[in-house]
Design a protein around this motif. Structure first.
Motif, short mmCIF file in Angstrom:
data_model
loop_
_atom_site.label_atom_id
_atom_site.label_comp_id
_atom_site.label_asym_id
_atom_site.label_seq_id
_atom_site.Cartn_x
_atom_site.Cartn_y
_atom_site.Cartn_z
N UNK A 274 1.20 -1.15 0.24
CA UNK A 274 -0.07 -0.18 0.13
C UNK A 274 0.75 1.71 0.17
N UNK A 275 0.43 1.95 -0.95
CA UNK A 275 1.61 3.58 -1.39
C UNK A 275 1.32 4.33 -0.09
N UNK A 276 0.60 4.22 0.61
CA UNK A 276 0.39 5.67 1.30
C UNK A 276 0.71 4.96 2.93
N UNK A 277 0.59 3.63 3.31
CA UNK A 277 1.47 3.31 4.82
C UNK A 277 2.98 3.22 4.34
N UNK A 278 3.64 3.29 5.59
CA UNK A 278 4.70 3.01 5.92
C UNK A 278 5.06 1.22 5.64
N UNK B 224 16.00 -3.60 8.68
CA UNK B 224 15.85 -2.55 9.70
C UNK B 224 16.19 -1.25 9.42
N UNK B 225 15.29 -0.03 10.09
CA UNK B 225 15.89 0.61 10.30
C UNK B 225 14.86 1.94 9.04
N UNK B 226 14.44 0.52 8.47
CA UNK B 226 13.14 2.05 7.13
C UNK B 226 11.51 1.81 7.92
N UNK B 227 11.67 0.87 9.07
CA UNK B 227 9.87 1.30 9.22
C UNK B 227 9.06 1.94 9.40
#
Length: 259
Positions: free
Chosen positions: A101-105, A139-142
């Protein structure tokens, strides 16, 4: 009871006399094979041979024109809603384009199946999400959005979401499509690690020879001309002792006989 908990002699997936059709057009017929627990099973064939269509049948997005698909020894059909839901809960799917989903992290994407199918509190979900993203090297890209990371990273994020519920069986649709060789190789490493570390049964749709020879325990060849399966076995054995000229052409097409 999960697929892994079932009797060791029962295949994870069994397909019997499957025919696939679009309207009146037969895509493939008389497909009969099984997928052993803990193996990496590849669906291969030329463009238009029905690989992705077979995957859609295996995950329940399309119903067979005829024949049976069994998970855990029981038919997987929408007519048996309890069985259908139980199987869906125990499988994971990584689609060709990632389908994030593009609008979600990334964190929010991976959390979705946990929020929908479990009753875990938010803190526990966050812990699981962090673990899954770490497992795929993110890790770190959440807090990143899909548009902010590379194509290879998006594929790995999609894999993290696919394994969020610790599935017994994982399905991949052209996982290396659109990736450079290094990113594709890293994704192959992750697939091998999932089986080695967790015993996950994996079904992969791919036409990529390097990946086929590297990860597949067995491969099934769908022949577009005969509209049925014409080979099943270890890729190297099928290359060295091909059952047909078409199988030989497919497995040697890029390097004159070497993968």
């Amino acid at each position: 009871m999960s697929l892994v908990q079932a009797g060791a002699q029962t295949p994870a997936i069994e397909v019997r006399n499957l025919t696939m059709m679009y309207d009146e057009r037969v895509i493939m017929s008389d497909l009969t094979f099984s997928v052993t627990r803990g193996e990496i099973f590849v669906l291969m064939g030329g463009s238009g041979s029905g690989k992705s269509t077979l995957l859609k049948h295996l995950i329940g997005l399309r119903a067979p024109a005829s024949g049976t698909i069994l998970f855990d020894g029981a038919p997987f059909t929408r007519d048996n809603d309890a069985m259908h839901q139980r199987v869906l809960r125990r499988i994971g799917v990584m689609y060709q384009n990632g389908a994030l989903w593009s609008g979600l992290t990334l964190e929010e994407n991976v959390a979705l199946p946990l929020e929908e199918f479990t009753e875990l509190p938010a803190a526990s979900i966050a812990e699981v999400v962090a673990l899954k993203l770490a497992l795929v090297g993110l890790h770190g890209f959440e807090g990143f959005y899909p548009s902010e990371i590379s194509g290879g990273m998006r594929k790995r994020a999609a894999l993290a979401r696919a394994i969020a519920l610790d599935p017994d069986v994982l399905f991949f649709d052209e996982p290396s499509s659109g990736l450079d060789p290094i990113s594709a190789s890293r994704l192959d490493d992750l697939i091998l690690e999932l089986t080695a570390s967790f015993g996950t049964t994996i079904v992969v749709v791919t036409h990529d020879l390097a990946s086929i020879f590297r990860i597949a325990d067995r491969a099934l060849f769908l022949d577009i001309d005969t509209k049925t399966m014409t080979a099943l076995g270890a890729p190297a054995a099928l290359r060295d002792h091909p059952p047909s000229a078409e199988v030989h052409r497919f497995l040697t097409r890029s390097s004159g006989g070497s993968p």
